[in-house]
Write a protein that holds these residues in place. Sequence first.
Motif, short mmCIF file in Angstrom:
data_model
loop_
_atom_site.label_atom_id
_atom_site.label_comp_id
_atom_site.label_asym_id
_atom_site.label_seq_id
_atom_site.Cartn_x
_atom_site.Cartn_y
_atom_site.Cartn_z
N LEU A 14 0.84 -1.20 0.00
CA LEU A 14 0.00 0.00 0.00
C LEU A 14 0.88 1.25 0.00
O LEU A 14 1.90 1.30 0.66
CB LEU A 14 -0.93 0.02 1.21
N GLY A 15 0.45 2.23 -0.75
CA GLY A 15 1.23 3.45 -0.91
C GLY A 15 2.11 3.41 -2.14
O GLY A 15 2.53 4.45 -2.64
N LYS A 16 2.39 2.20 -2.64
CA LYS A 16 3.21 2.03 -3.84
C LYS A 16 2.42 1.37 -4.97
O LYS A 16 2.59 1.69 -6.13
CB LYS A 16 4.42 1.14 -3.53
N ARG A 17 1.58 0.42 -4.62
CA ARG A 17 0.86 -0.40 -5.60
C ARG A 17 -0.44 0.26 -6.03
O ARG A 17 -1.30 0.55 -5.21
CB ARG A 17 0.55 -1.76 -4.97
N GLU A 18 -0.61 0.48 -7.28
CA GLU A 18 -1.84 1.00 -7.86
C GLU A 18 -2.51 2.08 -6.99
O GLU A 18 -3.63 1.91 -6.52
CB GLU A 18 -2.82 -0.14 -8.12
N TYR A 22 -5.76 2.01 -4.55
CA TYR A 22 -5.52 1.77 -3.13
C TYR A 22 -5.00 2.99 -2.36
O TYR A 22 -4.82 2.90 -1.16
CB TYR A 22 -4.53 0.61 -2.97
N GLY A 23 -4.77 4.10 -3.04
CA GLY A 23 -4.30 5.30 -2.36
C GLY A 23 -2.78 5.35 -2.25
O GLY A 23 -2.08 4.42 -2.67
N SER A 24 -2.28 6.42 -1.67
CA SER A 24 -0.83 6.63 -1.61
C SER A 24 -0.26 6.50 -0.20
O SER A 24 0.93 6.71 0.00
CB SER A 24 -0.50 8.02 -2.18
N GLN A 25 -1.09 6.15 0.75
CA GLN A 25 -0.64 6.02 2.14
C GLN A 25 -0.25 4.57 2.44
O GLN A 25 -0.95 3.64 2.04
CB GLN A 25 -1.76 6.47 3.09
N HIS A 98 -12.50 -4.59 2.42
CA HIS A 98 -11.80 -4.41 1.15
C HIS A 98 -11.68 -2.92 0.89
O HIS A 98 -12.66 -2.18 1.04
CB HIS A 98 -12.54 -5.09 0.00
N ILE A 99 -10.51 -2.49 0.50
CA ILE A 99 -10.26 -1.07 0.24
C ILE A 99 -11.03 -0.61 -0.98
O ILE A 99 -11.66 0.44 -0.97
CB ILE A 99 -8.74 -0.83 0.09
N SER A 100 -10.97 -1.41 -2.04
CA SER A 100 -11.69 -1.06 -3.27
C SER A 100 -13.09 -1.67 -3.23
O SER A 100 -13.38 -2.56 -2.42
CB SER A 100 -10.93 -1.59 -4.49
#
Length: 138
Positions: A14-18, A22-25, A98-100
């Motif tokens: 998270l923060g790097k992947r898509e 999934y956002g940037s944090q 689930h985030i998405s």
Amino acid sequence: MKILILNGPNLNLLGKREPEIYGSQTFEEYFTELQFKFTDIELGYFQSNIEGEIINKLHAVQEEGFDAIVLNAGAYTHTSIGIGDAVAGIATPVVEVHISNVMDREDFRHVSYISKHAAGVISGFGLKGYDLAVESFK
């Protein structure tokens, strides 16, 4: 109250992947925010990319004193009968997160082997879904 947040494969990215999904944090940054927000709850965190480690952690939660679990099994949600069986086999309540919005994604993501055994499912609210899941146990 003691709640375990249990994340599955690729959630360490998270923060790097898509970031558009999934956002940037990073989850570690977010987990720190959760701890500050829910000071009345002892929050634990475990992440693994390995299915068997997730199952072992689910089996151990009661012995470790957790009252509830927030579970984002990632892609294992849609493939792991073993994780679904582990959730069914423990007395500790689980909220699936689930985030998405998985229903707005590929067809294979519309199947969950966990939902049937979970107290509830939260999908599509980004990292805020973890807040909602923790709140649901209060």
